[in-house]
Design a protein around this motif. Structure first.
Motif, PDB file in Angstrom:
ATOM      1  N   ILE A 129       1.687  -1.263 -13.344  1.00 14.22           N
ATOM      2  CA  ILE A 129       0.929  -2.323 -14.018  1.00 14.22           C
ATOM      3  C   ILE A 129       1.702  -3.640 -13.989  1.00 14.22           C
ATOM      4  N   ARG A 130       3.034  -3.570 -14.146  1.00 13.98           N
ATOM      5  CA  ARG A 130       3.855  -4.794 -14.085  1.00 13.98           C
ATOM      6  C   ARG A 130       3.756  -5.465 -12.716  1.00 13.98           C
ATOM      7  N   HIS A 131       3.530  -4.662 -11.688  1.00 13.93           N
ATOM      8  CA  HIS A 131       3.396  -5.217 -10.339  1.00 13.93           C
ATOM      9  C   HIS A 131       1.936  -5.473  -9.975  1.00 13.93           C
ATOM     10  N   ASN A 132       1.095  -5.599 -10.975  1.00 12.81           N
ATOM     11  CA  ASN A 132      -0.307  -5.992 -10.800  1.00 12.81           C
ATOM     12  C   ASN A 132      -1.044  -5.093  -9.800  1.00 12.81           C
ATOM     13  N   VAL A 133      -0.905  -3.784  -9.984  1.00 13.61           N
ATOM     14  CA  VAL A 133      -1.566  -2.844  -9.095  1.00 13.61           C
ATOM     15  C   VAL A 133      -3.079  -3.038  -9.161  1.00 13.61           C
ATOM     16  N   GLN A 134      -3.724  -2.956  -8.000  1.00  9.88           N
ATOM     17  CA  GLN A 134      -5.175  -3.116  -7.935  1.00  9.88           C
ATOM     18  C   GLN A 134      -5.902  -1.779  -7.861  1.00  9.88           C
ATOM     19  N   LEU A 179      -6.267  -4.504 -12.295  1.00 11.48           N
ATOM     20  CA  LEU A 179      -6.748  -3.189 -11.899  1.00 11.48           C
ATOM     21  C   LEU A 179      -8.241  -3.223 -11.561  1.00 11.48           C
ATOM     22  N   LYS A 180      -8.561  -2.853 -10.306  1.00 12.93           N
ATOM     23  CA  LYS A 180      -9.941  -2.840  -9.848  1.00 12.93           C
ATOM     24  C   LYS A 180     -10.467  -1.421  -9.611  1.00 12.93           C
ATOM     25  N   SER A 181      -9.555  -0.497  -9.307  1.00 10.58           N
ATOM     26  CA  SER A 181      -9.964   0.885  -9.056  1.00 10.58           C
ATOM     27  C   SER A 181      -8.973   1.819  -9.739  1.00 10.58           C
ATOM     28  N   LEU A 182      -9.498   2.767 -10.532  1.00  9.13           N
ATOM     29  CA  LEU A 182      -8.658   3.694 -11.281  1.00  9.13           C
ATOM     30  C   LEU A 182      -9.189   5.106 -11.126  1.00  9.13           C
ATOM     31  N   SER A 183      -8.308   6.024 -10.701  1.00 10.97           N
ATOM     32  CA  SER A 183      -8.660   7.431 -10.584  1.00 10.97           C
ATOM     33  C   SER A 183      -7.629   8.257 -11.341  1.00 10.97           C
ATOM     34  N   ASP A 232       0.844  -1.199   0.000  1.00 12.90           N
ATOM     35  CA  ASP A 232       0.000   0.000   0.000  1.00 12.90           C
ATOM     36  C   ASP A 232       0.877   1.245   0.000  1.00 12.90           C
ATOM     37  N   LEU A 233       1.039   1.857  -1.170  1.00 10.03           N
ATOM     38  CA  LEU A 233       1.939   2.994  -1.354  1.00 10.03           C
ATOM     39  C   LEU A 233       1.117   4.262  -1.580  1.00 10.03           C
ATOM     40  N   ASP A 234       0.943   5.025  -0.521  1.00 12.85           N
ATOM     41  CA  ASP A 234       0.164   6.261  -0.586  1.00 12.85           C
ATOM     42  C   ASP A 234       1.113   7.443  -0.403  1.00 12.85           C
ATOM     43  N   PHE A 235       1.447   8.106  -1.516  1.00  7.08           N
ATOM     44  CA  PHE A 235       2.357   9.243  -1.483  1.00  7.08           C
ATOM     45  C   PHE A 235       1.614  10.580  -1.409  1.00  7.08           C
ATOM     46  N   THR A 236       0.291  10.535  -1.291  1.00  8.79           N
ATOM     47  CA  THR A 236      -0.465  11.788  -1.276  1.00  8.79           C
ATOM     48  C   THR A 236      -0.291  12.553   0.032  1.00  8.79           C
ATOM     49  N   ASP A 270       3.349  -7.772  -5.543  1.00  8.23           N
ATOM     50  CA  ASP A 270       2.249  -7.019  -6.148  1.00  8.23           C
ATOM     51  C   ASP A 270       1.927  -5.768  -5.326  1.00  8.23           C
ATOM     52  N   ILE A 271       1.406  -4.755  -6.024  1.00  2.30           N
ATOM     53  CA  ILE A 271       0.997  -3.504  -5.381  1.00  2.30           C
ATOM     54  C   ILE A 271      -0.517  -3.499  -5.241  1.00  2.30           C
ATOM     55  N   ARG A 272      -0.967  -3.323  -4.030  1.00  2.00           N
ATOM     56  CA  ARG A 272      -2.418  -3.253  -3.800  1.00  2.00           C
ATOM     57  C   ARG A 272      -2.931  -1.839  -4.078  1.00  2.00           C
ATOM     58  N   VAL A 273      -2.201  -0.811  -3.592  1.00  2.00           N
ATOM     59  CA  VAL A 273      -2.618   0.585  -3.748  1.00  2.00           C
ATOM     60  C   VAL A 273      -1.407   1.434  -4.110  1.00  2.00           C
ATOM     61  N   LEU A 274      -1.577   2.302  -5.129  1.00  3.28           N
ATOM     62  CA  LEU A 274      -0.572   3.309  -5.468  1.00  3.28           C
ATOM     63  C   LEU A 274      -1.285   4.636  -5.680  1.00  3.28           C
ATOM     64  N   ARG A 275      -0.973   5.600  -4.806  1.00  2.72           N
ATOM     65  CA  ARG A 275      -1.557   6.938  -4.924  1.00  2.72           C
ATOM     66  C   ARG A 275      -0.426   7.953  -4.921  1.00  2.72           C
ATOM     67  N   PHE A 276      -0.513   8.943  -5.831  1.00  2.00           N
ATOM     68  CA  PHE A 276       0.487  10.007  -5.832  1.00  2.00           C
ATOM     69  C   PHE A 276      -0.073  11.228  -6.536  1.00  2.00           C
ATOM     70  N   GLN A 277       0.532  12.378  -6.234  1.00  2.00           N
ATOM     71  CA  GLN A 277       0.183  13.634  -6.904  1.00  2.00           C
ATOM     72  C   GLN A 277       1.478  14.389  -7.153  1.00  2.00           C
ATOM     73  N   ALA A 278       1.650  14.865  -8.380  1.00  2.00           N
ATOM     74  CA  ALA A 278       2.912  15.520  -8.738  1.00  2.00           C
ATOM     75  C   ALA A 278       2.794  16.145 -10.124  1.00  2.00           C
ATOM     76  N   ARG A 279       3.768  16.956 -10.457  1.00  2.00           N
ATOM     77  CA  ARG A 279       3.929  17.455 -11.820  1.00  2.00           C
ATOM     78  C   ARG A 279       5.055  16.658 -12.457  1.00  2.00           C
ATOM     79  N   LEU A 280       4.730  15.913 -13.510  1.00  2.00           N
ATOM     80  CA  LEU A 280       5.689  14.986 -14.091  1.00  2.00           C
ATOM     81  C   LEU A 280       5.730  15.131 -15.606  1.00  2.00           C
TER      82      LEU A 280
END
Length: 512
Positions: free
Chosen positions: A135-140, A164-168, A64-68, A112-122
């Motif tokens: 996606i390679r780590h099967n993010v959900q 992928l089960k949830s996409l924002s 669970d990687l939440d960078f927000t 595998d990654i269950r959650v990945l959240r981030f906000q940035a200018r990239l």
């Protein structure tokens, strides 16, 4: 008595036992430790990797990687070190990779990654790399709030992901585009949120949410989508739909056998003369329709499960046409099964238009609570009468009175208006038409009026309901005056209303 030698022996034995004590936390299973770490900020979780090789492996497989919760400015700074001084082996090349790239780069293969959240200018390449790595780590669950210099094309691997089960996707303007072909994609997606998606010159997106697409999608949110003029939403598994700030929308069709909640806010062009909305949802329980332009045509069908509805329209200076009046009538008639109904001011105004006031709405036989935001004056009485007539079994009436900006608030209690001989014309109007909503008066039990300024229309309605509300149990009057708690005012109002007989002997009056 303990000798010196025996005491030394005992202390040495205790020290030896403490040194060989089992680290019970470290030996817990990975999933248990991940649950514990989930309670901590991600920076603290990363710092645990310096404790031992075991904890380093736990960090590199943390799902669970939440960078927000990290400062967005720091995320876009390439030299930012998330771990606050961890060795370079934890985050390699900290001067050239940002913290998100570093975190994904050290992940174990198969973690595998269950959650990945981030906000940035990239930039495009870095954002593409982050998405593909996730996606390679099967993010959900993938949640991105990013800003780019130009339109960003979402990679096709996102569409075709089976995990992928949830996409924002929340992009700052100019926004993003989906791939041209979505056939066979999003087969596992259950929740989708799109913000600033670009529809310009993309005809294949018109039926994006129709037919066999998104077979298991349960929640859909669309916000500030550019160039979206017509939208069809027909996902069979959809339960919750939200559409906001889509001002260019001309036509909307929503059809879902499982749809339970619908929210449409600040949509439709006010200048369009061919706009339309069609909703078919047998399980729809809650609808929130606010600050939308009135469409020329409206059709709400088969809303048999409706429980709560909030309806409001965007107010414009132009005169409301007969087509728009009929459209509003169709909307309200389509909600005839609702148990709780809230209407904003423009709905009352439209119902009060002279050439429309003789048209009856479909009866609200199930309606128990009616909340009305209105300017209570002679121009809106016709709309109130229409609603009272159509609510034969209403239990609770709540009037939130809006004071017209030209209206002069009375600073002192006006005894003459509360006198039973005053407000005769207002009462006479209601009494002359009381036979058309007799059932309403026989069932109404609670009345609450907020924002009272003691106008003739307000006082006339209060007196009428007290004199004719046969089942009335409680009337609550909330003053809009700054000195509403003035005991002189309260006692004066109460004494004046005791000067005439009430239809219900058990009614209670509360002044606030």
């Amino acid at each position: 008595m303990e000798t010196r030698s025996s005491k030394r022996k005992r202390l040495l034995q205790a020290k030896s036992e403490s040194q060989t004590a089992i680290d019970r936390i470290t030996h817990l299973p990975d999933d248990v430790l991940h649950r514990i770490l989930l309670l901590l900020p991600i920076k603290t979780v990363a710092q645990t990797s310096v404790l031992s090789k075991r904890w380093k492996l736990l960090w590199s497989s943390f799902p669970d990687l939440d960078f927000t919760i990290v400062d967005p400015h720091c995320i876009s700074c390439f030299c930012f070190n998330l771990c606050g001084g961890l060795p370079a082996s934890v985050f390699p090349n900290p001067k050239t990779l940002n913290c998100i790239s570093q975190t994904l780069g050290i992940r174990q293969r198969g973690a595998d990654i269950r959650v990945l959240r981030f906000q940035a200018r990239l930039g495009f390449s870095r954002l593409n790399g982050l998405i593909r790595s996730a996606i390679r780590h099967n993010v959900q669950e993938l949640d991105m709030d990013v800003s780019t210099d130009d339109y960003f094309n979402v990679p096709r691997c996102v569409v075709m992901s089976e995990s992928l089960k949830s996409l924002s996707l929340k992009f700052r303007p100019p926004g993003f585009r989906l791939p041209p072909s979505l056939k066979g994609g999003f087969q596992s997606l259950q929740s989708l949120s799109l913000s600033h998606m670009v529809f310009y010159k993309k005809p294949y997106l018109l039926d994006l949410f129709s037919g066999s697409s998104f077979p298991v999608l349960r929640k859909l949110t669309m916000d500030s989508c550019c160039g979206m003029k017509i939208l069809y939403v027909e996902c069979r598994a959809l339960e919750d739909l939200t559409i906001e700030n889509c001002f260019q929308l001309h036509g909307l069709t929503v059809s879902g056998p499982r749809l339970e909640k619908l929210r449409v806010v600040s949509c439709f062009e006010s200048s369009s003369d061919k706009s339309w909305v069609k909703i078919i949802a047998p399980k729809l329980r809650v609808i929130h329709w606010e600050h939308n332009a009135i469409t020329e045509k409206s059709c709400l069908e088969n809303l048999a499960s409706m429980e709560e509805a909030f309806i409001g329209f965007f107010s414009i200076d132009e005169a409301t046409t007969a087509e728009q009046c009929n459209s509003v009538s169709n909307v309200l008639s389509g909600l005839s099964q609702a148990h709780c109904l809230t209407l904003q001011a423009q709905c009352i105004q439209i119902l009060s238009i002279n050439h429309y006031s003789t048209i009856s709405l479909h009866p609200f036989h199930n309606l128990k609570t009616l909340k009305l935001h209105t300017i209570l004056d002679k121009n809106n009485i016709g709309g109130l009468l229409c609603l009272f007539r159509s609510s034969p079994t209403l239990h609770t009436l709540i009037l939130k009175i809006i004071t017209h900006f030209k209206a002069e608030k009375r600073k002192a209690w006006n005894k003459e208006l509360w006198d039973h001989k005053s407000s005769f014309k207002e009462e006479q109007y209601w009494e002359s038409r009381s036979h058309t909503f007799r059932s309403f008066l026989q069932h109404l039990k609670v009345v609450k009026m907020e924002g009272l300024v003691e106008s003739e229309s307000e006082i006339g309605l209060i007196k009428f309901l007290l004199k004719h509300g046969m089942a009335l149990q409680e009337m609550i009057l909330c003053s809009g005056h700054c000195n509403s708690r003035d005991p002189v005012r309260r006692n004066g109002i109460r004494s004046q209303m005791m000067g005439f007989s009430w239809a219900s002997s058990g009614a209670v009056l509360a002044l606030r």
